[in-house]
Write an enzyme that holds these catalytic residues in place. Structure first.
Site, PDB file in Angstrom:
ATOM      1  CG  ASN A 177      46.848  -5.594  32.547  1.00  0.00           C
ATOM      2  OD1 ASN A 177      47.824  -6.354  32.504  1.00  0.00           O
ATOM      3  ND2 ASN A 177      46.597  -4.830  33.605  1.00  0.00           N
TER       4      ASN A 177
ATOM      5  CD  GLU B 114      46.410  -7.988  35.243  1.00  0.00           C
ATOM      6  OE1 GLU B 114      46.174  -7.355  36.289  1.00  0.00           O
ATOM      7  OE2 GLU B 114      45.528  -8.296  34.411  1.00  0.00           O
TER       8      GLU B 114
ATOM      9  CG  ASP C 172      38.457  -1.582  38.378  1.00  0.00           C
ATOM     10  OD1 ASP C 172      39.100  -2.640  38.362  1.00  0.00           O
ATOM     11  OD2 ASP C 172      38.811  -0.570  39.018  1.00  0.00           O
TER      12      ASP C 172
END
Length: 522
Positions: free
Chosen positions: A205, A208, A280
């Site tokens: 993301n 990150e 997820d």
């Protein structure tokens, strides 16, 4: 049906036919949602008092990725560490109920299973409480590595979900390298540890990615350019063959090693404040698509569509194959702001699609408009309609216009099948917007000529085409408004009804003389 919808339906159908085997290795979590009404503030502390009405427990983290992959039609094996506690037993039961194979879920005696408890009062999360498992021992890590080696036999895809809760890359990478499936996807807080595996796809993301690159990506859509500029560093650090950076409401940026190709997806923003786990779902959907040989570009678009489904739902949600097909088959959100429009046009252009642009007030939509827009849509692949805002309509048409607000006018245009995107602009002409998106074709009604339009010079300056299309005579907005007002005026001027016995006392009402108005008024 658009090519994108056909492609996504094809992926769903192929998965259903082949039932690929996807192995998920990673940090499993039990997500609990305690829901109620926040009716007052406690006298003991400045905190809301929540009267509980429901408690929900669902798989989270890597377990949520596994459940989503199963819901999309893949056969799924879950590999991870859980405690032998009640939380672990509930998590295993939830995975079993979802159809996930938990044979390779390793129970650690005396250990705690990671859980995240959210207290929801009304429409918002009041507090989240995390109960984290202790770091695994070397013996536990060895058991996990052995389970991974067994589970990946015959797998089409392996997905690593490393949320820095105990999965040891040093132990897992050699196992996956020795028996590597056709595709490997890694979703990790720190991708550097997984670089020796050379994943086929990594899915950081924005946060990150910024940490990985040790630099700020900026805000909003400016992050797209920052990610593209950092292309070489992304691949140097991750060792990946492709990287998709997810940018929440700004969609994603997909980079492919060895090429200058950039692929963008657009997210469908949602106001749901309790949604969790869309990342997820994205990872699961991309992995499932790759497991049946879908090119990475189409796999990422498939994943974005799945994530769009779950962000509209409260809690840790799952996107099923049926829900995905229903979502992509439904009418799209076509009213966009200028940033979203620019992104959509750029994506269309990269896909080789011809962009058509027109503009107007479209105050009271009539057959003249629909005929004109249908003709415009036939000149290309993506029809963009730019709509004058209310203030600019007043400047152009007078103080009594518009009849309908910009929001209502945009909603009507968005409902037309021939219109792909609608945006609202505040200037007297759309020239600034045209200069930004540079459409291939600029269209206006046949009551104009190119020489009458200031936009013509701008469009032709970058090689665009200006096209005049036909209009339906006597179907202008001004004419429609005039007829409505004449009808209303005639009704107001009519005398009151008189008894039937004295019809001769009624005074005839003169018929107003129509005034000529120009046609083709958008």
């Amino acid at each position: 049906m658009s090519a994108d919808v056909r492609a996504m339906r094809h992926v769903v159908a192929t998965v259903a036919e082949r039932e690929p085997l996807v192995v998920v290795v990673g940090d499993v979590i039990l997500d609990r949602w305690t829901v109620g009404e926040a009716e007052r503030v406690s006298r003991e502390a400045p905190a809301p008092v929540v009267r509980v009405t429901e408690t929900i427990a669902v798989p989270g983290g890597a377990a949520n990725t596994a459940v989503n992959a199963r819901a999309l039609g893949a056969r799924v094996r879950m590999v991870g560490l859980v405690g032998d506690d009640e939380t672990g037993r509930v998590l295993r039961a939830r995975l079993d109920a979802a159809g996930v194979d938990t044979t390779w879920l390793v129970a650690v005696p005396g250990a705690t299973t990671t859980s995240k408890d959210r207290i929801v009062g009304g429409d918002r999360v009041v507090v989240r409480v995390d109960d984290l498992a202790a770091p695994p021992t070397p013996a536990d890590t060895e058991r996990l590595a052995r389970a991974t080696a067994e589970a990946v036999r015959g797998a089409d895809t392996v997905v690593v979900c490393d949320y820095d809760l105990g999965v040891d890359a040093a132990a897992i990478v050699p196992v996956l390298a020795a028996d590597r499936p056709a595709s490997v996807v890694v979703d990790a807080h720190d991708l550097r540890a997984w670089a020796p595996l050379h994943p086929d796809l990594v899915t950081p993301n924005a946060g990150e990615a910024a940490a990985l690159l040790d630099r700020s990506l900026g805000q909003g859509t400016e992050r797209v350019a920052a990610v593209v500029a950092a292309r070489d560093d992304v691949f140097a650090v991750t060792g990946a063959r492709a990287a998709v950076v997810t940018l929440d409401r700004n969609g994603t940026v997909l980079l492919t090693a060895g090429t200058e190709d950039v692929h963008r997806t657009r997210a469908t923003p949602a106001s749901e404040q309790q949604a969790s786990g869309a990342g997820d779902t994205f990872c699961a959907a991309a992995s499932v698509a790759l497991s049946v040989g879908t090119p990475v570009r189409e796999a990422v678009s498939f994943a974005q569509a799945a994530a769009d489904v779950v962000v509209r739902e409260a809690g840790t949600s799952v996107c099923s194959a049926d829900a995905l097909v229903a979502s992509v088959s439904a009418p799209a959100e076509t009213v966009v702001d200028h940033d979203e429009l620019a992104e959509a046009v750029e994506e269309a252009r990269l896909a080789g699609r011809r962009v058509v642009f027109t503009n107007g007030c479209f105050d009271v939509v009539h057959r003249g408009h629909t005929t004109y827009l249908r003709q415009a849509s036939e000149l290309g692949d993506l029809l963009v309609v730019a709509l004058n805002d209310d203030d600019s309509v007043r400047r152009l048409k007078g103080p009594e216009r518009p009849i309908n607000t910009a929001e209502d006018r945009a909603g009507v245009l968005a409902a037309l099948a021939c219109v792909d995107l609608v945006t609202v602009f505040a200037t007297d002409t759309p020239i600034p917007l045209i200069e930004r998106v540079r459409p291939d074709v600029y269209v206006k009604g046949g009551d104009y000529s190119p020489e009458m339009l200031r936009e013509t010079e701008v469009v032709r300056s970058y090689g665009g085409e200006v096209v005049m299309v036909d209009y339906v005579a006597e179907h202008s907005t001004s004419a429609v408004v005039r007829r409505i007002r004449e009808t209303a005026a005639g009704a107001a001027a009519a005398p009151a009804p008189v008894p039937y016995s004295t019809p001769d006392t009624a005074t005839p009402t003169p018929t107003p003389t129509p005034t000529p108005t120009p046609t083709g008024d958008a």
